[in-house]
Design a protein around this motif. Sequence first.
Motif, PDB file in Angstrom:
ATOM      1  N   THR A 137      57.723 -21.509  -1.257  1.00  0.00           N
ATOM      2  CA  THR A 137      57.591 -20.700  -2.182  1.00  0.00           C
ATOM      3  C   THR A 137      56.439 -21.226  -3.211  1.00  0.00           C
ATOM      4  OG1 THR A 137      58.892 -22.876  -2.635  1.00  0.00           O
ATOM      5  CG2 THR A 137      60.408 -21.242  -1.447  1.00  0.00           C
ATOM      6  N   GLY A 138      56.621 -20.004  -4.231  1.00  0.00           N
ATOM      7  CA  GLY A 138      55.353 -20.823  -5.241  1.00  0.00           C
ATOM      8  C   GLY A 138      54.734 -19.532  -5.850  1.00  0.00           C
ATOM      9  N   ARG A 139      53.656 -19.239  -6.690  1.00  0.00           N
ATOM     10  CA  ARG A 139      53.360 -18.831  -6.821  1.00  0.00           C
ATOM     11  C   ARG A 139      52.063 -18.447  -6.560  1.00  0.00           C
ATOM     12  NH1 ARG A 139      53.799 -17.270 -13.319  1.00  0.00           N
ATOM     13  NH2 ARG A 139      55.546 -16.442 -12.958  1.00  0.00           N
TER      14      ARG A 139
ATOM     15  N   ARG B  17      56.787 -26.744   1.733  1.00  0.00           N
ATOM     16  CA  ARG B  17      56.909 -25.838   0.990  1.00  0.00           C
ATOM     17  C   ARG B  17      56.753 -24.569   0.318  1.00  0.00           C
ATOM     18  NH1 ARG B  17      60.403 -30.719   0.410  1.00  0.00           N
ATOM     19  NH2 ARG B  17      59.168 -31.509  -0.445  1.00  0.00           N
ATOM     20  N   GLY B  18      55.318 -25.292  -0.730  1.00  0.00           N
ATOM     21  CA  GLY B  18      54.480 -24.694  -1.227  1.00  0.00           C
ATOM     22  C   GLY B  18      54.165 -23.687  -0.417  1.00  0.00           C
TER      23      GLY B  18
ATOM     24  N   SER C 198      45.958 -24.643  -3.707  1.00  0.00           N
ATOM     25  CA  SER C 198      47.479 -24.694  -3.685  1.00  0.00           C
ATOM     26  C   SER C 198      47.438 -24.308  -2.119  1.00  0.00           C
ATOM     27  CB  SER C 198      48.152 -24.289  -4.633  1.00  0.00           C
ATOM     28  OG  SER C 198      47.786 -22.427  -4.187  1.00  0.00           O
TER      29      SER C 198
ATOM     30  N   ILE D 199      56.324 -16.639  -1.205  1.00  0.00           N
ATOM     31  CA  ILE D 199      55.698 -16.290  -2.628  1.00  0.00           C
ATOM     32  C   ILE D 199      55.157 -15.600  -3.710  1.00  0.00           C
ATOM     33  CG2 ILE D 199      52.977 -17.374  -2.940  1.00  0.00           C
ATOM     34  CD1 ILE D 199      54.318 -19.228  -1.341  1.00  0.00           C
TER      35      ILE D 199
END
Length: 228
Positions: A13-15, A9-10, A198, A44
């Motif tokens: 999606t994410g920043r 999932r990281g 991350s 992302i």
Amino acid sequence: MHQEASEYRGVQTGRLRIGSFGATSSLQILPRLLEAFHAAHPGIEVLIEEAADDEIIRWIEDRRIDLGFVVLPDERFRTWPVAQDQFVALVAADNTLARQSSIRLEQLCEMPFIMPESGSARIIRRLFTQARLSPNVRYRTSQMLSTLTMVARNQGVSVVAEMALPPTNGKEGWVSKPLNSVRTRKIGLAMHPHATPSPAAVAFVEVVEKSRDDFLTTCTKERSDVAI
């Protein structure tokens, strides 16, 4: 299984926060890297924060950003080489030096000099110091556009990194010329040495490593390569 699902999932999606200095990384390097990155990880969100190179270093140290572009070597951080370019002289198109195939640093010292105060300012100053020369600094600029405009008006000459220059059409009023002895710089991506990256940062580094050969520019083979 939970850990693997979280990592998946990281990456989806994410920043991701990236620090970029000057036109070199913002205009020449990042767009191509981001194109490849978003093709593989479209979910992302990438936040680009731009500042002078010294500020980027502080952001990495403070962990304000996940990754930042720096001039290599820099042993304070974990780094990945991305690109290499050379320094060139900037002169007005109607300057007598514009007719030469290359320019010596001594010749630049004979004219008013425009010292860029962002990007590779320290390296440019060191370039003259190592040659035991002192440019006649009349102006100091913080933006490449200001430097180019002043050079085009024949208000002075300058030295800049070649990759920081915008595309040209021959009507800008300024020209770039190789220095008679090639000076290069290496640009890399850096991360705080104790940061836990991350999944998005890891994925971006993977894109950098796969794309690195496309960015490495070969300096003129006929000239001696003097790295600074």
